[in-house]
Design a protein around this motif. Sequence first.
Motif, PDB file in Angstrom:
ATOM      1  N   GLU A  21       0.853  -1.195   0.000  1.00  0.00           N
ATOM      2  CA  GLU A  21       0.000   0.000   0.000  1.00  0.00           C
ATOM      3  C   GLU A  21       0.885   1.240   0.000  1.00  0.00           C
ATOM      4  N   SER A  22       1.808   1.312   0.992  1.00  0.00           N
ATOM      5  CA  SER A  22       2.717   2.447   1.088  1.00  0.00           C
ATOM      6  C   SER A  22       3.989   1.977   1.808  1.00  0.00           C
ATOM      7  N   THR A  23       5.140   2.272   1.248  1.00  0.00           N
ATOM      8  CA  THR A  23       6.392   1.851   1.909  1.00  0.00           C
ATOM      9  C   THR A  23       6.544   2.577   3.254  1.00  0.00           C
ATOM     10  N   VAL A  45       5.613  -1.234  -6.779  1.00  0.00           N
ATOM     11  CA  VAL A  45       4.335  -0.530  -6.950  1.00  0.00           C
ATOM     12  C   VAL A  45       3.777  -0.187  -5.574  1.00  0.00           C
ATOM     13  N   GLN A  46       3.162   0.984  -5.447  1.00  0.00           N
ATOM     14  CA  GLN A  46       2.396   1.292  -4.229  1.00  0.00           C
ATOM     15  C   GLN A  46       0.945   1.489  -4.648  1.00  0.00           C
ATOM     16  N   THR A  47       0.058   0.825  -3.924  1.00  0.00           N
ATOM     17  CA  THR A  47      -1.358   0.947  -4.286  1.00  0.00           C
ATOM     18  C   THR A  47      -2.016   2.111  -3.546  1.00  0.00           C
ATOM     19  N   GLY A  49       0.075   4.982  -2.301  1.00  0.00           N
ATOM     20  CA  GLY A  49       1.189   5.905  -2.043  1.00  0.00           C
ATOM     21  C   GLY A  49       0.631   7.219  -1.526  1.00  0.00           C
ATOM     22  N   ARG A  50       1.313   7.783  -0.531  1.00  0.00           N
ATOM     23  CA  ARG A  50       0.792   9.003   0.108  1.00  0.00           C
ATOM     24  C   ARG A  50       1.734  10.186  -0.083  1.00  0.00           C
ATOM     25  N   GLY A  51       1.128  11.375  -0.223  1.00  0.00           N
ATOM     26  CA  GLY A  51       1.884  12.613  -0.133  1.00  0.00           C
ATOM     27  C   GLY A  51       1.592  13.218   1.225  1.00  0.00           C
ATOM     28  N   ARG A  52       1.897  14.494   1.409  1.00  0.00           N
ATOM     29  CA  ARG A  52       1.571  15.136   2.677  1.00  0.00           C
ATOM     30  C   ARG A  52       0.065  15.345   2.750  1.00  0.00           C
ATOM     31  N   LYS A  53      -0.415  15.574   3.944  1.00  0.00           N
ATOM     32  CA  LYS A  53      -1.838  15.854   4.202  1.00  0.00           C
ATOM     33  C   LYS A  53      -2.743  14.830   3.515  1.00  0.00           C
ATOM     34  N   ASP A  54      -2.293  13.573   3.539  1.00  0.00           N
ATOM     35  CA  ASP A  54      -3.075  12.481   2.953  1.00  0.00           C
ATOM     36  C   ASP A  54      -3.403  12.641   1.478  1.00  0.00           C
ATOM     37  N   ARG A  55      -2.590  13.382   0.779  1.00  0.00           N
ATOM     38  CA  ARG A  55      -2.777  13.474  -0.672  1.00  0.00           C
ATOM     39  C   ARG A  55      -2.291  12.186  -1.299  1.00  0.00           C
ATOM     40  N   ARG A  56      -2.750  11.942  -2.498  1.00  0.00           N
ATOM     41  CA  ARG A  56      -2.383  10.700  -3.165  1.00  0.00           C
ATOM     42  C   ARG A  56      -1.036  10.890  -3.883  1.00  0.00           C
ATOM     43  N   TRP A  57      -0.195   9.855  -3.824  1.00  0.00           N
ATOM     44  CA  TRP A  57       1.043   9.858  -4.594  1.00  0.00           C
ATOM     45  C   TRP A  57       0.968   8.711  -5.598  1.00  0.00           C
ATOM     46  N   HIS A  58       0.938   9.032  -6.880  1.00  0.00           N
ATOM     47  CA  HIS A  58       0.847   8.008  -7.924  1.00  0.00           C
ATOM     48  C   HIS A  58       2.135   7.209  -7.971  1.00  0.00           C
ATOM     49  N   SER A  59       2.024   5.908  -7.823  1.00  0.00           N
ATOM     50  CA  SER A  59       3.225   5.068  -7.710  1.00  0.00           C
ATOM     51  C   SER A  59       3.129   3.802  -8.546  1.00  0.00           C
ATOM     52  N   GLN A 115       9.008  21.220 -13.295  1.00  0.00           N
ATOM     53  CA  GLN A 115       8.044  20.122 -13.194  1.00  0.00           C
ATOM     54  C   GLN A 115       8.509  19.168 -12.091  1.00  0.00           C
ATOM     55  N   LYS A 116       7.555  18.668 -11.333  1.00  0.00           N
ATOM     56  CA  LYS A 116       7.911  17.835 -10.173  1.00  0.00           C
ATOM     57  C   LYS A 116       8.352  16.446 -10.621  1.00  0.00           C
ATOM     58  N   VAL A 117       9.560  16.079 -10.215  1.00  0.00           N
ATOM     59  CA  VAL A 117      10.072  14.751 -10.570  1.00  0.00           C
ATOM     60  C   VAL A 117      10.137  13.845  -9.335  1.00  0.00           C
ATOM     61  N   VAL A 140      10.479   8.907  -6.598  1.00  0.00           N
ATOM     62  CA  VAL A 140      11.093   9.538  -7.779  1.00  0.00           C
ATOM     63  C   VAL A 140      10.459   8.949  -9.034  1.00  0.00           C
ATOM     64  N   ASN A 141       9.955   9.812  -9.889  1.00  0.00           N
ATOM     65  CA  ASN A 141       9.439   9.353 -11.178  1.00  0.00           C
ATOM     66  C   ASN A 141      10.633   9.006 -12.065  1.00  0.00           C
ATOM     67  N   ALA A 142      10.830   7.725 -12.271  1.00  0.00           N
ATOM     68  CA  ALA A 142      11.985   7.275 -13.060  1.00  0.00           C
ATOM     69  C   ALA A 142      11.503   6.863 -14.452  1.00  0.00           C
ATOM     70  N   GLU A 152       1.376  17.926 -17.089  1.00  0.00           N
ATOM     71  CA  GLU A 152       1.891  19.293 -17.233  1.00  0.00           C
ATOM     72  C   GLU A 152       2.797  19.655 -16.054  1.00  0.00           C
ATOM     73  N   ARG A 153       2.317  19.324 -14.860  1.00  0.00           N
ATOM     74  CA  ARG A 153       2.987  19.767 -13.632  1.00  0.00           C
ATOM     75  C   ARG A 153       4.145  18.871 -13.224  1.00  0.00           C
ATOM     76  N   ALA A 154       4.139  17.627 -13.719  1.00  0.00           N
ATOM     77  CA  ALA A 154       5.150  16.661 -13.274  1.00  0.00           C
ATOM     78  C   ALA A 154       5.915  16.104 -14.464  1.00  0.00           C
TER      79      ALA A 154
HETATM   80  C1  BT5 Z   1       4.945  14.612  -1.734  1.00  0.00           C
HETATM   81  O1  BT5 Z   1       3.769  15.046  -1.185  1.00  0.00           O
HETATM   82  O2  BT5 Z   1       5.512  15.104  -2.677  1.00  0.00           O
HETATM   83  C2  BT5 Z   1       5.535  13.378  -1.028  1.00  0.00           C
HETATM   84  C3  BT5 Z   1       5.637  12.190  -1.923  1.00  0.00           C
HETATM   85  C4  BT5 Z   1       6.296  11.038  -1.219  1.00  0.00           C
HETATM   86  C5  BT5 Z   1       6.092   9.733  -1.936  1.00  0.00           C
HETATM   87  C6  BT5 Z   1       6.884   8.618  -1.312  1.00  0.00           C
HETATM   88  S1  BT5 Z   1       6.933   7.194  -2.295  1.00  0.00           S
HETATM   89  C7  BT5 Z   1       7.576   6.239  -1.016  1.00  0.00           C
HETATM   90  C8  BT5 Z   1       6.880   6.701   0.258  1.00  0.00           C
HETATM   91  N1  BT5 Z   1       5.658   5.986   0.512  1.00  0.00           N
HETATM   92  C9  BT5 Z   1       4.581   6.775   0.445  1.00  0.00           C
HETATM   93  O3  BT5 Z   1       3.397   6.387   0.603  1.00  0.00           O
HETATM   94  N2  BT5 Z   1       4.950   8.029   0.159  1.00  0.00           N
HETATM   95  C10 BT5 Z   1       6.397   8.139   0.059  1.00  0.00           C
HETATM   96  P1  BT5 Z   1       3.042  16.415  -1.541  1.00  0.00           P
HETATM   97  O4  BT5 Z   1       4.011  17.557  -1.507  1.00  0.00           O
HETATM   98  O5  BT5 Z   1       1.869  16.478  -0.652  1.00  0.00           O
HETATM   99  O6  BT5 Z   1       2.616  16.241  -3.059  1.00  0.00           O
HETATM  100  C11 BT5 Z   1       1.504  15.469  -3.407  1.00  0.00           C
HETATM  101  C12 BT5 Z   1       0.971  16.012  -4.735  1.00  0.00           C
HETATM  102  O7  BT5 Z   1       1.902  15.728  -5.794  1.00  0.00           O
HETATM  103  C13 BT5 Z   1      -0.321  15.364  -5.172  1.00  0.00           C
HETATM  104  O8  BT5 Z   1      -1.418  16.027  -4.623  1.00  0.00           O
HETATM  105  C14 BT5 Z   1      -0.259  15.498  -6.693  1.00  0.00           C
HETATM  106  O9  BT5 Z   1      -0.659  16.799  -7.098  1.00  0.00           O
HETATM  107  C15 BT5 Z   1       1.227  15.396  -6.980  1.00  0.00           C
HETATM  108  N3  BT5 Z   1       1.625  14.009  -7.347  1.00  0.00           N
HETATM  109  C16 BT5 Z   1       1.059  12.827  -7.045  1.00  0.00           C
HETATM  110  N4  BT5 Z   1       1.761  11.801  -7.551  1.00  0.00           N
HETATM  111  C17 BT5 Z   1       2.811  12.344  -8.208  1.00  0.00           C
HETATM  112  C18 BT5 Z   1       3.902  11.807  -8.935  1.00  0.00           C
HETATM  113  N5  BT5 Z   1       4.109  10.494  -9.091  1.00  0.00           N
HETATM  114  N6  BT5 Z   1       4.795  12.693  -9.479  1.00  0.00           N
HETATM  115  C19 BT5 Z   1       4.640  14.026  -9.335  1.00  0.00           C
HETATM  116  N7  BT5 Z   1       3.632  14.596  -8.654  1.00  0.00           N
HETATM  117  C20 BT5 Z   1       2.726  13.770  -8.093  1.00  0.00           C
END
Ligand code: BT5
Length: 249
Positions: A21-23, A45-47, A49-59, A115-117, A140-142, A152-154
């Motif tokens: 689900e998330s590393t 693969v992460q099913t 993946g989380r960003g900050r504030k519970d945002r989704r991170w595409h993985s 663009q966010k990498v 890291v988007n590899a 556009e943004r990434a």
């Molecule tokens: C981040 O959050 O940038 C933190 C990302 C951390 C991901 C890693 S992967 C391994 C580990 N396990 C996890 O579950 N997480 C960590 P934030 O600054 O809140 O940015 C999130 C925003 O970035 C989203 O709301 C999207 O707009 C955008 N986003 C989502 N997936 C993306 C991607 N693959 N590449 C670029 N932008 C993305």
Amino acid sequence: MEDYLQTKVIGRKIIRYDSVESTNSIAKEMVRKGAEEGAVVLAKVQTKGRGRKDRRWHSPEGGLWFSVTIYPELQPDQAMLVTMTASIAITEGISSCCDIKAYIKWPNDVLIDNQKVAGVLTELHADKEKLHHMVVGVGVNANNRLPAELRERATTLQRKKGSEVDKEQLFSEILRSMDRWYGILIDGRYDEIRAHWLERSSIIGKNVRIHEHGSKRTATVNGIDDKGRLLVDINGEQKVILTGDIELL
Ligand code: BT5
């Protein structure tokens, strides 16, 4: 011990998964069970993946998604220094692996041509005085694809380089750099971290919009302080921003 890395702390042990689900969640669970410092969880693969504030991170497959467990002797308000060292390590890893110059955007983004990498998700367990442990998640988007809404943004390293990148080499280079900077952090050489971060940062002197608690303010960035807080000028007034998101104008 992962001897091939020749690191002191980070990457002592690497646990590899096909899909989680998330590393960060796995690493937190490992800490709870007494994992040694420097253990790394890597997943193809992460099913969830989380960003900050519970945002989704595409993985999806092809990206580099991992988390590191650390137990630093730091005050809770110094946690941002860890995120800073991880961001520096990502830019160094990208530079040695792919010969591409990446920049840091406060607080936790790594960009190429705006663009966010890559992103860092630092999660911690602390009480008032002491930080007990931290999990540093790196995405890291590899060689992965990006969903349409992010194109556009990434960006991805493959897109920038024009060919597939060696993900394993990228992983090793980032871990080695994280280890070196973690040593500098443990030594208390915070100024070095700050100076290096500033050198790699793309925001000093720029006009930005600050998104904080639902409000937006326009500001000029002057720098960061010794705890990684953003120093800005808002209508001639000097302010310190603890957390939030900024948008480059
Ligand atoms: C981040 O959050 O940038 C933190 C990302 C951390 C991901 C890693 S992967 C391994 C580990 N396990 C996890 O579950 N997480 C960590 P934030 O600054 O809140 O940015 C999130 C925003 O970035 C989203 O709301 C999207 O707009 C955008 N986003 C989502 N997936 C993306 C991607 N693959 N590449 C670029 N932008 C993305």
